[in-house]
Design an enzyme around this catalytic site. Structure first.
Site, short mmCIF file in Angstrom:
data_model
loop_
_atom_site.label_atom_id
_atom_site.label_comp_id
_atom_site.label_asym_id
_atom_site.label_seq_id
_atom_site.Cartn_x
_atom_site.Cartn_y
_atom_site.Cartn_z
N PRO A 1 0.72 -1.25 0.41
CA PRO A 1 0.06 -0.21 -0.04
C PRO A 1 0.61 1.47 -0.14
O PRO A 1 2.38 1.11 0.74
CB PRO A 1 -0.84 0.11 0.95
CG PRO A 1 -0.07 -1.17 1.71
CD PRO A 1 0.66 -2.66 1.20
N MET A 2 0.25 2.39 -0.78
CA MET A 2 1.59 3.50 -1.17
C MET A 2 1.90 3.82 0.08
O MET A 2 2.64 4.90 0.25
CB MET A 2 0.62 4.75 -1.68
CG MET A 2 1.02 5.94 -2.39
SD MET A 2 3.12 5.04 -2.67
CE MET A 2 2.56 4.95 -4.60
N CYS A 3 0.68 4.22 1.61
CA CYS A 3 0.30 4.69 2.58
C CYS A 3 2.07 4.36 3.46
O CYS A 3 2.88 5.18 4.32
CB CYS A 3 0.00 4.59 3.39
SG CYS A 3 -1.23 2.99 3.98
N THR A 4 1.92 2.80 3.28
CA THR A 4 3.59 2.03 4.48
C THR A 4 4.46 3.23 3.19
O THR A 4 5.32 2.89 4.19
CB THR A 4 2.39 0.31 3.34
OG1 THR A 4 1.60 0.26 4.20
CG2 THR A 4 4.00 -0.36 4.97
N SER B 1 4.85 5.98 4.42
CA SER B 1 4.96 7.23 5.43
C SER B 1 5.04 6.32 6.37
O SER B 1 5.68 6.80 7.53
CB SER B 1 3.56 8.59 5.94
OG SER B 1 2.50 7.02 5.60
#
Ligand SMILES: [Zn+2]
Length: 449
Positions: free
Chosen positions: A221-224, A227
Site C-alpha cells: 500500500p502506498m501509505c506504507t 509514511s
C-alpha cells in the site's frame, strides 16, 4: 536407441533391450501386488508396467526448475516416451537448481540439453525436445499424448495450455466423449510456496475456473511505502516509485532499468538512507535488484517437492493403480511444512470450460472501453489484450484489436462510443480473442437498463 556400455546392463527377456533383471522392482511393488491404497477396480498385473514402458506418451511443458525434476522423476519411474517443450535458453543463474545443466551448456536451449542428459543417463528412455513456444505447436501435436504435465512459471501459458486441452474435447449431443480427455497435471512454485493439481478437462475444475486463486501482483500500500515503512522492501519501493521520478538521477526520461548496475546501485544507496531513517535493517544490493526486477527467489526444495507430487500423479493416472489427487494440493515450507488438499470446484459459467457463452451485463450507454476494462480487470477473466469482434448483418466486424498497430488505430475511436452507438443489440454475441487462450471466447451481451 543408443546403448551405453555400462557393465550392469544385461539383456532382459521382456523384449526391451536395455532392461536388466531387477530394473523395475521398485515400480513393480506398486503395480504387481495389491495394497490398502490401491484403486478399488485395479487388478495387480504386469500390464500397467508394460503400458508405461512401451506405450504411454507423456508431454512435459517447461524444462526449468520443475521441468528438470519432472523429467528425472518420470524417466526413473519407467516412462520412456517423453516429449518436452521449452522456449528458453540456459542462463548461468539456473545452474544452482536446474541440475540437468552444466556451465558448458549456458546459452543452449533448455529442452535440448535436458533431453540429451536424460537420454544418455537413463538407458532406454527417449526424450524428444522442442525448443519452441507452446503456442507454436498445434492440436495435432497435443492430441498424441496420454498425459500432459506442466512445470510453468507463467499463468498466461498455463491458461493457454488449459484452453488447448479444452478445445480437444469432443461432445456428442452435449455428452463429453471421455476418450477425448487428456489429463493435465499442473505444478507451480513461488519461493517456499507451491501447488500441484490434477485437471481432467471438461470434468473437473480447470485453470480458469479457479482464476481467482491467482491474485494479481501484490503491491505494498502506498501509505506504507510513503509514511510508515516497516520492511526493507518498503524502503526500496519508496525510492523506486517516488524518489527516482522526482530526482531523475540519470537525466530526464531515463526509466529505471533493473539490468543496469548503476541504476540499481543508486536505488540501493538511497534505500539504505531511507532505511536508516526508520531504523530498518536488511537492505542489500541483491534485495534491491530483487524488488526492482520483481524477482521471487526460486527454491530448489519447493520445486523438488512439487515435481515429486506431480510425477506421482502421472504415475497414478498412467497405471490406473491408484486414485488421483482430488484435485488441488497446496504446499508451504516457509516455516515448518504444511500441505492441504481440497477439491476445487468447477465454475458453472467458466468462460473456458462451461460450453455456454458468459453474460456481459452493460447498459446500452456504456462505452466499449468499459467492456474492455471489465475483460482485463475482472478477477475471473484477467485477459491481457482482448480483441473484440462481433457479427453484424452477416458480416464479421472488429470492434477493437490491440495487437496489430494499423487495426488498433482504426478501431480505437470505437472505445469511446457507447454500445448503442456501435449498433450492438441486447443478446448480441461478442467473440473475444486473447493470449490467454488458443480459442476465441464467446460472450453474450445483456443490456441492463
Ligand atoms: Zn473452467
Amino acid at each position: 536407441m543408443a546403448e551405453t556400455d555400462e557393465p550392469m546392463l544385461v539383456d532382459g527377456d521382456a523384449g526391451s533391450t536395455s532392461d536388466w533383471d531387477d530394473r523395475w522392482n521398485h515400480i513393480k511393488k506398486f503395480l504387481e501386488r495389491s495394497g490398502p491404497f490401491m484403486h478399488p477396480d485395479f487388478e495387480p498385473s504386469t500390464e500397467s508396467l508394460q503400458f508405461m514402458l512401451e506405450t504411454c506418451k507423456i508431454l512435459v511443458i517447461g524444462a526449468g526448475g520443475l521441468g528438470c525434476e519432472l523429467l528425472k522423476n518420470l524417466a526413473l519411474s519407467g516412462f520412456r516416451n517423453i516429449h518436452v517443450v521449452d522456449m528458453d535458453n540456459i542462463d548461468v543463474s539456473n545452474l544452482n537448481r536446474q541440475f540437468l545443466f552444466r556451465a558448458k551448456d549456458v546459452g543452449r536451449p533448455k529442452a535440448d540439453v535436458a533431453a540429451d542428459f536424460i537420454n544418455s543417463r537413463v538407458p532406454g528412455c527417449c526424450v524428444i525436445p522442442y525448443f519452441k513456444k507452446i503456442q507454436d505447436l498445434d492440436e495435432t501435436f497435443y492430441r498424441q499424448f496420454h498425459i500432459i504435465v506442466c512445470g510453468l512459471d507463467s499463468i498466461v501459458a498455463r491458461r493457454w495450455m488449459n484452453g488447448m486441452l479444452l478445445s480437444l474435447l469432443v461432445y456428442e449431443d452435449g455428452v463429453l466423449d471421455p476418450s477425448s480427455i487428456i489429463p493435465l497435471i499442473d505444478g507451480g512454485t513461488e519461493g517456499f510456496k507451491g501447488n500441484a493439481r490434477v485437471i481432467l478437462p471438461g470434468m473437473t475444475a480447470c485453470i480458469d475456473c479457479t482464476l481467482e486463486l491467482y491474485p494479481p501482483q501484490i503491491n505494498f500500500p502506498m501509505c506504507t511505502i510513503a509514511s510508515m515503512p516497516r520492511l526493507p522492501e518498503h524502503c526500496i519501493e519508496y525510492v523506486r516509485i517516488l524518489q527516482w521520478p522526482k530526482e531523475m538521477p540519470f537525466g530526464d526520461d531515463m526509466a529505471l532499468d533493473g539490468d543496469d548496475p548503476e541504476h540499481i546501485q543508486w536505488v540501493y544507496q538511497k534505500s539504505l538512507e531511507r532505511a536508516a531513517e526508520f531504523s530498518i535493517t536488511g537492505v542489500t544490493y541483491r534485495l534491491t535488484q530483487g524488488v526492482v526486477k520483481r524477482i521471487i527467489p526460486a527454491v530448489a526444495s519447493t520445486n523438488a517437492a512439487i515435481a515429486a507430487a506431480c510425477a506421482t500423479e502421472v504415475f497414478k493416472i498412467a497405471s490406473s493403480a491408484y486414485l488421483p489427487l482430488n484435485n488441488y494440493m497446496v504446499f508451504n515450507d516457509v516455516d515448518g511444512l504444511y500441505t492441504y488438499t481440497f477439491e476445487a470446484e468447477r465454475k458453472e459459467n467458466c468462460s473456458a470450460c462451461s460450453q455456454v457463452p458468459s453474460d456481459l451485463h452493460f447498459s446500452p450507454s456504456s462505452k466499449l472501453q468499459e467492456v474492455l476494462d471489465y475483460l482485463t480487470e475482472s478477477t475471473s477473466l484477467q485477459m491481457k489484450s482482448p480483441a473484440i469482434t462481433t457479427t453484424m448483418d452477416g458480416k464479421n466486424k472488429t470492434l477493437y484489436l490491440q495487437s496489430v498497430a494499423s487495426i488498433e488505430q482504426r478501431t480505437r475511436p470505437n472505445l469511446t462510443k457507447t454500445l448503442k452507438e456501435l449498433g450492438l443489440a441486447d443478446g448480441q454475441e461478442l467473440a473475444v480473442a486473447d493470449v490467454t487462450t488458443p480459442q476465441t471466447v464467446l460472450f453474450k451481451l445483456c443490456f441492463t437498463s
